[in-house]
Scaffold this active site. Structure first.
Site, PDB file in Angstrom:
ATOM      1  N   HIS A 215       0.872  -1.304  -0.067  1.00 14.19           N
ATOM      2  CA  HIS A 215      -0.037  -0.015   0.126  1.00 14.19           C
ATOM      3  C   HIS A 215       0.946   1.084   0.086  1.00 14.19           C
ATOM      4  O   HIS A 215       1.971   1.307   0.634  1.00 14.19           O
ATOM      5  CB  HIS A 215      -0.960  -0.229   1.355  1.00 14.19           C
ATOM      6  CG  HIS A 215      -1.870   0.727   1.311  1.00 14.19           C
ATOM      7  ND1 HIS A 215      -1.675   2.505   1.233  1.00 14.19           N
ATOM      8  CD2 HIS A 215      -3.291   0.806   0.883  1.00 14.19           C
ATOM      9  CE1 HIS A 215      -2.896   3.033   1.262  1.00 14.19           C
ATOM     10  NE2 HIS A 215      -3.688   2.133   1.021  1.00 14.19           N
TER      11      HIS A 215
ATOM     12  N   ARG B 127      -6.052  10.519  -0.964  1.00 12.29           N
ATOM     13  CA  ARG B 127      -5.772  10.824  -1.968  1.00 12.29           C
ATOM     14  C   ARG B 127      -6.808  11.182  -2.868  1.00 12.29           C
ATOM     15  O   ARG B 127      -6.823  12.303  -3.767  1.00 12.29           O
ATOM     16  CB  ARG B 127      -4.576  10.055  -2.496  1.00 12.29           C
ATOM     17  CG  ARG B 127      -3.234  10.291  -1.885  1.00 12.29           C
ATOM     18  CD  ARG B 127      -2.308   9.146  -2.363  1.00 12.29           C
ATOM     19  NE  ARG B 127      -2.575   7.882  -1.933  1.00 12.29           N
ATOM     20  CZ  ARG B 127      -2.418   6.601  -2.508  1.00 12.29           C
ATOM     21  NH1 ARG B 127      -2.332   6.477  -3.553  1.00 12.29           N
ATOM     22  NH2 ARG B 127      -2.911   5.833  -1.629  1.00 12.29           N
TER      23      ARG B 127
END
Lengths: 558, 259
Positions: free
Chosen positions: A327, A347
């Site tokens: 990740h 994000r």
């Protein structure tokens, strides 16, 4: 631990470049994406999968010669926890229509569907029902539910592109077509997804998505799905029996080559027991706790790849295990939170990634493998623009305060309640200060081979969720694992039930496949005292261990 | 043939601690004293002390509720709480984990319920026994105002319970300390499910999309993609239009032939 004085100084630089970055974001001026052919190069140079010496070939079993991570080969080239000759299979402790191994999202979904179609279910799980990576998934669940702008067609393209175009097309088709139905099912069970006042499901982007199709429940989407499914499983006690702290040791076959249940170990009483079932669903999840290449992990305590071992010994092939998902954004500060998942939703909501000089260096919604490789590159000596942590590691800034500037004050707090409270415990307000992140071991992209009905090559054995491989190809996109576990969990539960109604078990119960596997290990010259499945990782203190003079360890277990 | 690896060391968790400087502090696990590094969480400190956890350890990330822990400092009578995986040790703390609590869990068929306070009261009649002591709120490691949502439940405000309890990890510490023997976290999930199913407005676009799928509206376009060779697929992938991040809900793509 609030940020140190050194880090606070560096945060000042981030604050300086922030207003201009927010303005660019508002205008839709994104950092350029990396073209497909460039992706390849950066992955080869910086992604941990391509690090030389990080893989080796398996010497036994159906994938003999396939090179995958040492840590996974280690558990595959290992002996059983039991001597098959000591197990009395004529004494069956539980008998059921459907046995489900694993109590995460896939297992719970399978149990509900099997029960709904008239089966008696026994669900056995290593820790508690719901102790699984599903519970920890934060960001969301993908589904093309928005008419007029999205469809399964685009979802399909995104999944294939993220997975390097090698995914199993039939599995992908099933995933994207089932996705809206799964959302409908969850809404019907009462899962509280974030919605607009008129009932429209809120959606966001994830890495590699062309349309905003990530549905979420705050920043605890997995927990919301898991606790809802768990509650529903517990509401059907007459038909679904749940055994907790019961971990699968081996599958049991018939001498005619059908799967007929499994041998279990009660972690509390240390007894072994036999479950006989007309059909079995493996839903044991992933393997982050193997700490591949010594990476920290976002995974659950029980994620030790047990199902891979069970299935492989029984002859089921592995697929796509040569890639591992890191990740992009795991916490590297404070030390107590190291490795912890920081959802991609930050994000998706607009937060930039910036380096020590507060410069952007990558578009923040690349597919995960590319994003992770770009962060590793930034922190590498080649570029040398990582942010140093007090423990001697490097990270980059995830600039969460941008989100409140883009979407209004209070957004971080309302959209990311889980992370907000977590960082507040460390005296860090993530709506004001950025987070320090680095890639962390997150997901097992591959696993046991299944078809779109979740059948494995072993009759009577079904698999679903992270233990299986194919739907995500070489790299899973965000929001597709919650979708995977629910979609294929349901399919496995249904098809296992249909199988159980159609076929009866023939022949005697046997663990011959384990004996055979042991012989194959010997023939291949594998001399080892390793034992698998691992069950729990070893976090014991070596200093204490030295003094445990009469303690016996079976693998990692005391 | 087989790549040789050097003696491996787990960088994760307690193993890592042996590398750096250690400032050891005393903690008391169920009354027994152990010296542990002061930077560790309670969970890692227990492992450092020599425990192998089976109960009381789950996600190790603060969301599964497996590791509810109570503790007390020697200079205070107050019992404090925390999740063992999230709480850093404090010198001289006395602690015990409460990995399980046998709280009442009602069995129900969500399809046959209505989203009312009466339903909650019928399934969990003990909800009215609340004495208003506020220990539940003080016991919540997620900082949820538990007593407030108990009050909402008494008033029949299902939506209020759902919203206020949303961050609940169901660790059970509230129930463990409740003098009225309530099962707060269990009726809270009942309310959340009632809210999600009956009170929150339904997603109309979702129902319509499901109908389209059932009418096989996407079979053909998906089949084209499944039949496409890698080169064509890559081309289509590159060309796909990206919805801008700040786009409003009513954004539509230029090419709407596949939506």
């Amino acid at each position: 631990m609030p940020y140190t004085a050194e880090l606070k100084k560096l945060i000042k630089i981030v604050e300086k470049t922030r207003p201009a970055r927010v303005e660019r974001k508002k205008k839709g001026q994104e950092f350029p994406t990396i073209p497909l052919d460039e992706r390849e190069k950066i992955l080869k140079k910086y992604h941990p999968d391509f690090k030389s010496g990080s893989r080796r070939k398996i010497r036994v079993g159906p994938n003999k010669g396939y090179a995958i991570s040492h840590e996974v080969v280690d558990i595959l080239e290992a002996r059983s926890r039991v001597d098959p000759n000591k197990i009395d299979l004529s004494r069956v402790d539980y008998q059921t229509d459907i046995l489900i191994i694993g109590g995460g999202g896939a297992g719970a979904a399978a149990a509900l569907l099997a029960q709904q179609h008239g089966a008696k279910v026994l669900l056995a799980t290593k820790l508690r029902l719901g102790d699984a990576n599903t519970m920890m998934a934060e960001g969301g669940i993908q589904a093309a539910t928005k008419r007029g702008k999205d469809s399964p067609y685009y979802h399909y393209l995104d999944v294939m592109g993220g997975g390097h175009f090698v995914n199993d097309p039939k599995l992908v088709k099933t995933l994207v077509l089932e996705a809206p139905k799964v959302m409908g099912w969850l809404e019907d069970l009462g899962a509280m997804f974030s919605k607009l006042p008129d009932g429209t499901l809120k959606t966001m982007h994830g890495g590699g998505t062309s349309r905003k199709r990530m549905h979420y429940a705050g920043d605890i989407t997995g927990a919301e799905i898991m606790r809802t499914l768990r509650d529903e499983v517990k509401n059907r006690p007459t038909d679904i029996k749940v055994l907790e702290f019961s971990t699968a040791i081996e599958l049991i076959l018939t001498d005619q080559g059908q799967c007929a249940g499994a041998l279990f170990y009660n972690l509390e009483t240390e007894e072994y027991f036999v479950v006989k079932a007309k059909a079995t669903v493996l839903a044991t999840g992933g393997s982050g706790r193997l700490h591949i290449q010594d990476f920290m992990t976002t995974n659950h305590y029980g994620a030790t790849g047990d199902g891979l071992v069970l299935g492989y010994r029984a002859g089921v092939k592995l697929k796509f295990l040569h890639t591992v998902q890191y990740h992009p954004t795991g916490a590297v500060f404070p030390e107590q939170a190291e490795g912890l998942l920081i959802t991609e939703k930050f994000r998706g909501a607009g937060a930039n990634l910036v380096n020590v000089d507060a410069e952007q260096f990558v578009y923040e919604r690349e597919p995960r493998d590319v994003e992770a490789a770009a962060i590793i590159r930034e922190c590498s000596p080649d570029v040398g623009k990582g942010v140093p942590t007090p423990t001697g590691k490097f990270g980059v800034w995830l600039d969460s305060p941008m989100i409140d500037m883009l979407r209004g004050p209070g957004t971080v707090r309302s959209e990311f309640p889980g992370k907000d409270i977590l960082f507040r415990r460390y005296d860090i307000d993530i709506s004001q200060e950025p987070m320090l992140v680095h890639p962390t071991l997150h997901y097992q992209n591959g696993g046991l081979e299944i078809n779109e009905r979740c059948e494995t090559s072993l009759p009577g054995l079904f698999a679903a969720g992270e233990v299986s491989g194919g739907v995500h190809g070489e790299n899973r996109l965000m929001g597709n694992s919650l979708l995977d576990v629910t979609t294929f969990g349901r399919i496995a539960g249904l098809n296992a039930t249909l199988y159980a109604k159609r076929k009866s078990l023939k022949g005697k119960l046997t663990l011959d496949h384990v004996r055979k596997y042991h012989r194959a290990l010997a023939r291949a010259g594998v001399k080892t005292d390793r034992i698998a499945p691992m069950i729990l990782p070893d976090y014991s203190n070596p200093e204490v261990r030295k003094k445990q003079l009469t303690t016996q360890y079976q693998g990692t277990l005391r | 043939m087989v790549a040789q690896r050097k003696g491996k060391k787990r960088t994760e968790q307690t193993g890592k601690q042996s590398e750096g400087k250690k400032n050891l502090v005393p903690i008391f696990i169920m009354g027994q004293k152990y010296m542990v590094p002061d930077s560790l969480t309670i969970q890692k400190a227990m492992e450092y002390a020599g425990y192998q956890l089976v109960r009381g350890c789950g996600c190790r990330g603060g969301i599964c509720g497996a590791c509810g822990t109570v503790f007390r400092m020697p200079d205070s009578y107050r019992v404090e709480v925390g999740l063992a995986c999230q709480t850093v040790v404090k010198p001289n703390m006395y602690l015990a984990q409460i990995p399980f609590f046998p709280a009442n869990k009602a069995i129900y068929d969500i399809e046959k319920l209505s989203p009312t306070g009466e339903v909650v009261a019928k399934l969990y009649p003990e909800v009215f026994k609340c004495v208003g002591c506020n220990v539940c709120t003080k016991s919540c490691p997620m900082d949820i105002d538990v007593m407030e949502y108990v009050a909402r439940a008494i008033r029949g405000d299902v939506a209020g319970v759902a919203e206020l309890s949303f961050d609940c990890v169901m660790c059970g510490l509230c129930a463990a300390r409740c003098p009225a023997e309530e099962a707060q976290y269990n009726f809270a999930i009942l309310c959340r499910r009632l809210y999600g199913k009956y009170l929150a407005p339904r997603a109309k676009h979702l129902a319509e999309r499901i109908r389209e799928i059932e009418e096989n509206r996407f079979e053909q376009s998906l089949q084209t993609l499944m039949d496409a060779d890698e080169k064509t697929l890559k081309e289509l992938y590159k060309q796909r239009e990206i919805e801008p991040i700040m786009a409003e809900e009513d954004w539509t793509p230029e090419d709407n032939s596949f939506v």
